[in-house]
Design an enzyme around this catalytic site. Structure first.
Site, PDB file in Angstrom:
ATOM      1  N   ASN A   7      45.035  17.467 -28.001  1.00 37.95           N
ATOM      2  CA  ASN A   7      46.205  18.047 -28.654  1.00 37.95           C
ATOM      3  C   ASN A   7      47.043  16.861 -29.141  1.00 37.95           C
ATOM      4  O   ASN A   7      47.777  16.263 -28.372  1.00 37.95           O
ATOM      5  CB  ASN A   7      46.964  18.900 -27.632  1.00 37.95           C
ATOM      6  N   ARG A  93      43.209  20.860 -31.201  1.00 41.46           N
ATOM      7  CA  ARG A  93      44.192  21.876 -31.531  1.00 41.46           C
ATOM      8  C   ARG A  93      44.762  21.538 -32.914  1.00 41.46           C
ATOM      9  O   ARG A  93      45.231  20.412 -33.134  1.00 41.46           O
ATOM     10  CB  ARG A  93      45.304  21.869 -30.491  1.00 41.46           C
ATOM     11  N   HIS A 182      50.993  30.028 -31.656  1.00 38.88           N
ATOM     12  CA  HIS A 182      50.642  30.279 -30.241  1.00 38.88           C
ATOM     13  C   HIS A 182      49.415  31.190 -30.127  1.00 38.88           C
ATOM     14  O   HIS A 182      49.212  31.838 -29.091  1.00 38.88           O
ATOM     15  CB  HIS A 182      51.787  30.979 -29.472  1.00 38.88           C
ATOM     16  N   ARG A 243      65.635  26.835 -31.405  1.00 40.39           N
ATOM     17  CA  ARG A 243      65.465  27.544 -32.686  1.00 40.39           C
ATOM     18  C   ARG A 243      66.148  28.900 -32.628  1.00 40.39           C
ATOM     19  O   ARG A 243      66.106  29.572 -31.609  1.00 40.39           O
ATOM     20  CB  ARG A 243      63.978  27.763 -32.988  1.00 40.39           C
ATOM     21  N   GLU A 335      56.161  32.707 -17.043  1.00 35.99           N
ATOM     22  CA  GLU A 335      55.452  32.615 -15.767  1.00 35.99           C
ATOM     23  C   GLU A 335      56.395  32.433 -14.584  1.00 35.99           C
ATOM     24  O   GLU A 335      56.068  32.797 -13.457  1.00 35.99           O
ATOM     25  CB  GLU A 335      54.471  31.421 -15.795  1.00 35.99           C
ATOM     26  N   GLU A 386      45.781  27.170 -22.680  1.00 38.96           N
ATOM     27  CA  GLU A 386      45.330  27.016 -24.066  1.00 38.96           C
ATOM     28  C   GLU A 386      44.185  26.021 -24.171  1.00 38.96           C
ATOM     29  O   GLU A 386      43.280  26.193 -24.970  1.00 38.96           O
ATOM     30  CB  GLU A 386      46.510  26.549 -24.934  1.00 38.96           C
TER      31      GLU A 386
END
Ligand code: ADP
Length: 399
Positions: A7, A93, A182, A243, A335, A386
């Site tokens: 990534n 990714r 995502h 954001r 989570e 991921e």
């Protein structure tokens, strides 16, 4: 079968190496501050006796290519591999696949060119992803390299849901539409939920909530994404760390006129100075929770706004889906933050959603079912992975 997942960000590379036969992570690590003086690399793994080990290197790492060399040296030192070139596959990714990529794709010159063409849609991410890809190909030209796109899972969203009601040419000429992000995480938790519930993954109807610094939700019908809250960029939808998520677009013109802000200043405000940070000055959910407990009104407000926005999306995706088998929470907040789960699911009994407050009162290390016995909709907390999902996609493509 050994598969490495990379990534690559603009100044960092996160990586994890999997035994893709057992889904076991063999080693994980990070190279940070690439291009700066204080760059360093670190890996964590278990040795043959099962003892936790760490190896570190602090040295100037000028670019991604050198970063991969350092990573290779550390992996060799750990004795987990003899060389990167012995790997069966490397998964990358890639944030934006535009309309071009709806599946994991073996990387060749043409694919690199196409990812380059998508840079205007993801000017911060795709160039960094490409740096990692090019360095990795240079380093291991004979290992199959696969691009796995954050947008790919959302390529099944129907046109009436991905179009914006703007002049049609903005879509045709400029590619303005909802892409969503995502995707790897939404896909992974939907499949895990299907396994857990004993439902065929192609029949699962779910609302997936990835709540981290960036946050997004998806409506998943028959195992496929049919809507998602992020749009052309990751700015739309839920309230996030910094954001703003959904706002009236006319606010931009208004602020430009009354405050004299230019496009770059507004871009910075909406992406970096808004969201939870904009409301209460902090974008770390743990700290905001503490601030709210101490009675700080802005922190309380930020939490109320965050949870209210999630609840609105749960309502709209319930309407879109009709039957909902489960709601799935994931990401650092999803989570771990029991209050966010409790508040965003409160008073949703009319939608068949009923949370068991006691069961909900724990953090997820593995799959948790936190609904009451008579809740029509299951509420699950599933740690996302991921990297593993990317490794599995690489495995199924190359084998
Ligand atoms: P990213 O989008 O950067 O991957 P993460 O998924 O790691 O983000 O989520 C980061 C967010 O999760 C932060 O707001 C952090 O405060 C929050 N978080 C992590 N652990 C907890 C916890 N135990 N309780 C509440 N929030 C948590």
């Amino acid at each position: 079968m050994k598969i490495l997942v990379l990534n690559s960000g603009s100044s960092s590379i996160k990586f994890q190496l999997f035994n893709a036969n057992t889904n076991e992570s063999l080693v994980g690590g990070i190279i940070e501050q690439i291009g700066e003086r204080d760059s360093h690399a670190k890996i964590k793994f278990k040795d043959k006796e099962g003892k936790n080990c760490e190896l570190e290197k602090n040295t100037a790492i000028a670019n991604h290519k050198f970063g991969l060399e350092i990573m290779n040296a550390l992996l060799i030192e750990s004795k987990i591999i003899k060389d990167l070139c012995e790997l069966d596959g490397i998964g990358h990714r890639v944030v934006h696949g535009g309309e071009k990529f709806s599946e994991p794709t073996i990387i060749n010159e043409k694919v690199i060119e196409q990812i380059e063409k998508l840079i205007p849609l993801a000017p911060l991410h795709n160039p960094a992803n490409l740096d990692g890809i090019k360095s990795s190909i240079e380093h291991c030209p004979n290992v199959p390299q696969v691009a796995v796109f954050d947008t790919a899972f959302h390529s099944s969203i129907p046109k009436h849901a991905y179009m914006y009601a703007l002049p049609y040419d903005t879509y045709k000429k400029d590619g303005v539409r909802r892409y969503g992000f995502h995707g790897t995480s939404h896909h992974f938790i939907a499949k895990e939920a299907a396994k857990y519930l004993g439902i065929d993954a192609n029949k699962l109807n779910a609302i997936t909530l990835h709540l981290g610094n960036g946050a997004s939700m998806s409506a998943v019908k028959n195992g496929k994404s049919i809507d998602t809250s992020m749009g052309l960029t990751p700015l739309e939808g839920l309230i996030m760390g910094t954001r703003c998520g959904d706002i009236d677009p006319a606010i931009i013109f208004y602020l430009s006129r009354v405050e004299g802000l230019n496009i770059d200043e507004l871009d910075n405000m909406l992406n970096k100075q808004s969201g939870l940070k904009g409301i209460c000055g902090n974008n770390d959910m743990r700290e905001i929770g503490e601030m709210a407990k101490k009675g700080e009104q802005r922190a309380k407000l930020a939490l109320e706004m965050f949870n209210y926005r999630i609840k609105k999306y749960i309502g709209s995706y319930s309407a879109v889906l009709g039957r909902v088998d489960c709601l799935i929470f994931t990401g650092g907040i999803g989570e771990n933050d029991t209050e966010v789960r409790k508040e965003s699911c409160s008073n949703l009994e009319n939608l068949g959603i009923s949370l068991d407050i006691n069961k909900n009162n724990q953090r997820a290390k593995e799959i948790l079912e936190v609904n009451t016995k008579d809740s029509k909709v299951k509420v699950l907390v599933i740690p996302t992975n991921e990297e593993l999902e990317i490794a599995l996609q690489v495995k199924s493509l190359i084998s």
